[in-house]
Design a protein around this motif. Structure first.
Motif, short mmCIF file in Angstrom:
data_model
loop_
_atom_site.label_atom_id
_atom_site.label_comp_id
_atom_site.label_asym_id
_atom_site.label_seq_id
_atom_site.Cartn_x
_atom_site.Cartn_y
_atom_site.Cartn_z
N ASP A 44 0.50 -0.85 0.23
CA ASP A 44 -0.05 -0.16 0.12
C ASP A 44 0.82 1.88 -0.34
N ARG A 45 1.89 1.19 -0.16
CA ARG A 45 3.12 2.49 0.06
C ARG A 45 3.73 1.97 -1.60
N ASP A 46 4.45 1.04 -1.90
CA ASP A 46 5.57 0.86 -2.91
C ASP A 46 4.84 -0.26 -3.94
N VAL A 47 4.12 -1.03 -3.12
CA VAL A 47 3.72 -2.25 -3.97
C VAL A 47 1.93 -1.65 -4.00
N VAL A 48 0.99 -2.02 -4.85
CA VAL A 48 -0.44 -2.51 -4.59
C VAL A 48 -1.34 -4.07 -5.22
N VAL A 49 -1.54 -4.72 -4.60
CA VAL A 49 -1.99 -6.33 -4.84
C VAL A 49 -3.33 -5.74 -4.97
N PHE A 50 -3.96 -6.78 -6.39
CA PHE A 50 -5.51 -6.52 -6.67
C PHE A 50 -5.85 -7.50 -6.58
N ASP A 51 -7.64 -7.61 -6.73
CA ASP A 51 -8.04 -9.34 -6.82
C ASP A 51 -8.88 -8.99 -6.65
N HIS A 52 -9.48 -9.64 -8.25
CA HIS A 52 -10.98 -9.05 -8.18
C HIS A 52 -12.09 -10.17 -7.99
N SER A 53 -11.15 -11.66 -7.46
CA SER A 53 -12.52 -12.33 -6.01
C SER A 53 -12.90 -12.07 -5.33
N PRO A 54 -13.87 -12.10 -4.45
CA PRO A 54 -14.72 -11.61 -3.23
C PRO A 54 -14.44 -12.05 -1.96
N ARG A 55 -13.12 -13.23 -1.87
CA ARG A 55 -12.15 -13.38 -1.09
C ARG A 55 -11.04 -13.89 -1.01
N PRO A 56 -10.23 -14.61 -0.70
CA PRO A 56 -9.20 -15.14 -0.29
C PRO A 56 -9.24 -16.30 -1.36
N GLY A 57 -7.87 -17.35 -2.16
CA GLY A 57 -8.53 -18.34 -2.67
C GLY A 57 -7.79 -18.62 -4.01
N GLY A 58 -7.67 -17.73 -4.69
CA GLY A 58 -7.94 -17.67 -5.71
C GLY A 58 -8.57 -18.32 -6.49
N ALA A 59 -8.44 -19.47 -7.67
CA ALA A 59 -9.86 -20.02 -8.75
C ALA A 59 -10.33 -20.89 -6.94
N TRP A 60 -9.05 -21.26 -6.32
CA TRP A 60 -10.07 -22.19 -5.49
C TRP A 60 -10.87 -22.59 -5.09
N GLN A 61 -11.43 -21.53 -4.56
CA GLN A 61 -12.85 -21.07 -4.38
C GLN A 61 -13.70 -21.32 -4.65
N PHE A 62 -13.34 -21.55 -6.71
CA PHE A 62 -14.54 -21.94 -6.90
C PHE A 62 -14.63 -23.26 -7.43
N ARG A 63 -13.76 -24.18 -7.32
CA ARG A 63 -13.92 -25.15 -6.86
C ARG A 63 -15.65 -25.96 -6.51
N TRP A 64 -15.88 -27.01 -7.52
CA TRP A 64 -17.17 -27.77 -6.98
C TRP A 64 -16.52 -28.18 -5.59
N PRO A 65 -18.13 -28.67 -4.51
CA PRO A 65 -17.71 -28.66 -3.38
C PRO A 65 -17.67 -30.23 -2.68
N THR A 66 -17.48 -31.09 -3.41
CA THR A 66 -17.31 -32.02 -3.35
C THR A 66 -15.85 -32.47 -4.08
N LEU A 67 -15.50 -31.83 -4.31
CA LEU A 67 -13.19 -31.97 -4.37
C LEU A 67 -12.92 -31.65 -3.60
N THR A 68 -12.77 -32.52 -2.80
CA THR A 68 -12.25 -32.17 -1.01
C THR A 68 -10.67 -31.85 -1.62
N TYR A 69 -9.75 -32.01 -0.73
CA TYR A 69 -8.90 -32.02 -0.54
C TYR A 69 -7.53 -33.11 -0.91
N GLY A 70 -8.11 -34.04 -0.82
CA GLY A 70 -7.59 -35.17 -0.43
C GLY A 70 -7.72 -35.64 -2.05
N LYS A 71 -8.36 -35.23 -2.89
CA LYS A 71 -8.14 -35.92 -4.19
C LYS A 71 -7.82 -34.87 -5.08
N VAL A 72 -7.09 -33.40 -4.63
CA VAL A 72 -6.77 -32.50 -5.50
C VAL A 72 -5.07 -32.96 -5.74
#
Length: 390
Positions: free
Chosen positions: A35-63
């Motif tokens: 916020d002084r030298d660098v700014v990071v933008f993300d258009h998703s509503p929350r943290p998680g990158g594309a992972w936040q949109f993965r289907w609900p039955t894709l459990t962590y053990g399956k990735v």
């Protein structure tokens, strides 16, 4: 802060997935203050990158796995929890631990030439004038929809794998799954027990990889992707040249006939799909597991593309503009590749920016900021591919 006018910063990072967060970490470690030298933008509503949109039955053990972000391991995750929750929580903790101060939800509308040799980054939050840019937008926002004759006549449901709602919604349906990538295979295997019938079609015969994926194979796969980037062609995904892992679940699906592949059909009919030889398959749903393309349309004003449609790169740097770096693009489009690319981009940008003057306050290791000690870089893993996001 007042964002109504154009703010001057040293570096703008677009995207807060694996690659963007790794870049943010290395920028901060190099002394660039969020916020002084660098700014990071993300258009998703929350943290998680594309992972936040993965289907609900894709459990962590399956990735395929999740290579750790630099400086902070992901440990003790419940393999039965949805991957969106596990990795979303990990990214959220990472942002807070290292004080990356991601701006979200913010859309980057365009990047163009600005005044005084700076890049003008136009966002939904206002304008920013940056001396360098790290683009880490990935591919999730550009699902690829193939086009077929008769597609508009189909009376059933058509959807892309990025909007896969889970297997229950396919109960009793006749489903055609298009695509030979990881998402197509995972979703086909999951929905098959619920569907009345499934048909799998791919453009090319799928290649299944048995046994471990070693360092030599990984380097060869990355080299194939890099060849296209060097030639100025749009990159293929790394997974497209590594083959599909032959897991026990895949082996069972092949033996049961679920993964019995047919060549790609020639047209879509109102009631299904058809081949030129007269063969037809009736369908209620067509699911396109056909992958994604790089989400880089906002960079169009900079004219970075080559005649072949891609962006020629030297490492992470765009050859047409040394101020612009792309991470998580082409050969770095894997979880380990994206993290390494973030570090390489920051190293290159630091050299570029220190040619004239160092940024205010940027003097070596960040030390203990906000009550935390930034960890040293982890040792590079021996596998140059690591886990691949499907």
């Amino acid at each position: 802060m007042n964002y109504s006018g154009v703010r001057e910063v040293e570096v703008v990072v677009i995207g807060a997935g694996q690659a963007g967060l790794a870049a943010g970490f290395h920028l901060r470690r190099a002394g660039y203050v969020p916020d002084r030298d660098v700014v990071v933008f993300d258009h998703s509503p929350r943290p998680g990158g594309a992972w936040q949109f993965r289907w609900p039955t894709l459990t962590y053990g399956k990735v395929h796995g999740m290579h750790a972000l630099p400086g902070m391991e992901l440990t003790g995750a419940d393999p039965g929890r949805p991957s969106a929750e596990v990795i979303g929580g990990y990214f959220d903790a990472y942002e807070r631990t290292f004080g990356l101060r991601v701006h979200r939800p913010v859309s980057v509308l365009a990047v163009r030439e600005g005044a005084g040799g700076r890049l003008l980054v136009e966002t939904s939050e206002g304008g920013y004038a940056a001396r360098a840019l790290i683009n880490a937008t990935g591919t999730w926002d550009r699902p690829f929809w193939p086009r077929f004759p008769g597609q508009e006549t189909f009376a059933g449901r058509q959807l892309h794998s990025s909007r896969y709602p889970g297997p229950e919604s396919f109960r009793g349906a006749r489903v055609v799954v298009v695509g030979g990538g990881t998402s197509a295979v995972q979703q086909l295997m999951e929905l098959a027990p619920f569907a009345a019938a499934t048909t799998w079609v791919t453009r090319r015969p799928p290649v299944f990889r048995a046994g471990p994926f070693d360092e030599e194979q990984g380097r060869a796969a990355v080299a194939l992707v890099e060849e296209r980037v060097r030639a100025g062609l749009p990159p293929r995904s790394v997974v497209s040249v590594t083959g599909l892992p032959m897991t026990e679940a895949v082996r069972r699906a092949r033996e049961s006939g679920v993964l019995a592949r047919l060549p790609l059909f020639d047209r879509i009919t109102p009631t299904g799909v058809a081949w030129a030889d007269g063969r037809t398959v009736e369908a209620d749903t067509i699911l396109y597991g056909t992958g994604f393309r790089a989400a880089i349309d906002h960079l169009a004003p900079l004219r970075l593309r080559e005649p072949g449609g891609g962006i020629r790169m030297a490492g992470t740097r765009a050859l047409r503009d040394p101020r612009v770096h792309l991470v998580g693009y082409g050969p770095s489009a894997s979880t380990i590749g994206a993290s390494r690319a973030g570090r390489a981009a920051v190293r290159d940008i630091r050299r570029l920016l220190t040619q004239d003057a160092r940024p205010g306050g940027a003097a070596g290791h960040l030390g203990d900021a906000n009550g935390l000690t930034v960890a040293a870089d982890p040792d590079p893993a021996t596998d140059p591919i690591g886990s691949l996001a499907s």
